[in-house]
Design a protein around this motif. Structure first.
Motif, short mmCIF file in Angstrom:
data_model
loop_
_atom_site.label_atom_id
_atom_site.label_comp_id
_atom_site.label_asym_id
_atom_site.label_seq_id
_atom_site.Cartn_x
_atom_site.Cartn_y
_atom_site.Cartn_z
N THR A 225 0.82 -1.22 0.00
CA THR A 225 0.00 0.00 0.00
C THR A 225 0.85 1.27 0.00
O THR A 225 0.31 2.37 -0.13
CB THR A 225 -0.93 0.02 1.22
N GLN A 226 2.16 1.12 0.15
CA GLN A 226 3.04 2.28 0.11
C GLN A 226 3.01 2.88 -1.29
O GLN A 226 2.85 2.18 -2.28
CB GLN A 226 4.46 1.83 0.50
N GLY A 227 3.14 4.19 -1.39
CA GLY A 227 2.94 4.89 -2.66
C GLY A 227 3.79 4.37 -3.80
O GLY A 227 3.29 4.12 -4.89
N TYR A 228 5.09 4.22 -3.57
CA TYR A 228 5.98 3.75 -4.63
C TYR A 228 5.56 2.37 -5.11
O TYR A 228 5.55 2.07 -6.31
CB TYR A 228 7.42 3.73 -4.13
N CYS A 229 5.22 1.51 -4.16
CA CYS A 229 4.80 0.15 -4.51
C CYS A 229 3.51 0.17 -5.33
O CYS A 229 3.39 -0.54 -6.34
CB CYS A 229 4.59 -0.68 -3.24
N SER A 230 2.55 0.97 -4.91
CA SER A 230 1.25 1.01 -5.58
C SER A 230 1.35 1.54 -7.00
O SER A 230 0.72 1.01 -7.93
CB SER A 230 0.28 1.88 -4.78
N TYR A 231 2.14 2.59 -7.19
CA TYR A 231 2.16 3.28 -8.48
C TYR A 231 3.25 2.81 -9.43
O TYR A 231 3.13 3.00 -10.64
CB TYR A 231 2.30 4.78 -8.25
N VAL A 232 4.31 2.18 -8.89
CA VAL A 232 5.41 1.75 -9.75
C VAL A 232 5.49 0.23 -9.86
O VAL A 232 5.59 -0.31 -10.96
CB VAL A 232 6.77 2.31 -9.23
#
Length: 215
Positions: free
Chosen positions: A190-197
């Protein structure tokens, strides 16, 4: 160039790849003096942030372990803060332990090139610096030759529409990264980098290589 047994396939590129093109993908050559852990073998790749590459290769059937770490530099026992300066010479990389009876080094190469951009020097997306370079660290002459042949074939086919800048180097000391970097994606989805990249990359991996994934 050694004689290669080729398999003609369509490499469907990820969103950052230049274009779709048929390429000849060489199968793994017969191995000699392979660096092994029992019946398992080792491959070491750098292709940008190791959170991404680790998450990709953990999905593959025949891969028993993926460790994130640092390789290719001069500093002894580097930390993440050290390599983030770009001054130690290390790349963020992964050490893959795999069963060649289930997945070949050639197949690992195929997925390596399909899941990062090998045409951008010292950069993957917004991640910039020598630590994010594209590099194959070979453990024996067969891995070296196959990597050279693979890049030569893609260059001949102009697979990406731009020159491939991936380096091929002998594997040196691999330093295991800090504990919080290991299995990062699976523990931080759910961390931003994980979610979007990373998540979109995993979704495309599942679509493209469903037959190579763990059940």
């Amino acid at each position: 160039m050694k004689k290669i047994i080729g398999l003609l396939i369509a490499l469907l590129p990820f969103s950052f790849c230049a274009k779709e093109k048929n390429v000849i993908v060489p199968k793994s050559l017969e191995t000699k003096n392979m660096e092994k852990q029992g019946d398992l073998e080792i491959a070491t790749f750098a292709g940008g942030c190791f959170w991404c590459t680790e998450a990709v290769f953990l999905q593959l059937d025949g891969v028993s372990k993926v460790v994130s770490g640092y390789i290719g530099g001069n500093t002894v026992n580097p930390t993440y803060n050290d390599i983030s300066t770009g001054e130690t010479g290390h790349a963020e990389a992964i050490e893959i332990t795999f069963d060649p009876k289930k997945i070949s080094f050639g197949e690992l190469l195929e997925i390596f090139f399909a899941t990062h951009d090998p045409t951008t020097l010292n950069r993957q997306g917004a991640d910039a610096g020598t630590q994010y370079r594209s590099e194959i660290f070979y453990h024996n002459d067969n891995q070296k030759q196959l990597s050279q042949d693979y890049i030569a074939l893609m260059t001949q086919e102009n697979t990406f529409g731009k020159p491939i800048v991936t380096k091929i180097s002998a594997a040196t000391k691999f330093y295991v990264a800090e504990d919080y970097h290991q299995n990062y994606y699976n523990q931080n989805k759910t961390q931003g980098y994980c979610s979007y990249v990373i998540t979109p990359k995993i979704d495309k991996l599942k679509k493209m290589y469903q037959g190579k994934l763990k059940k």
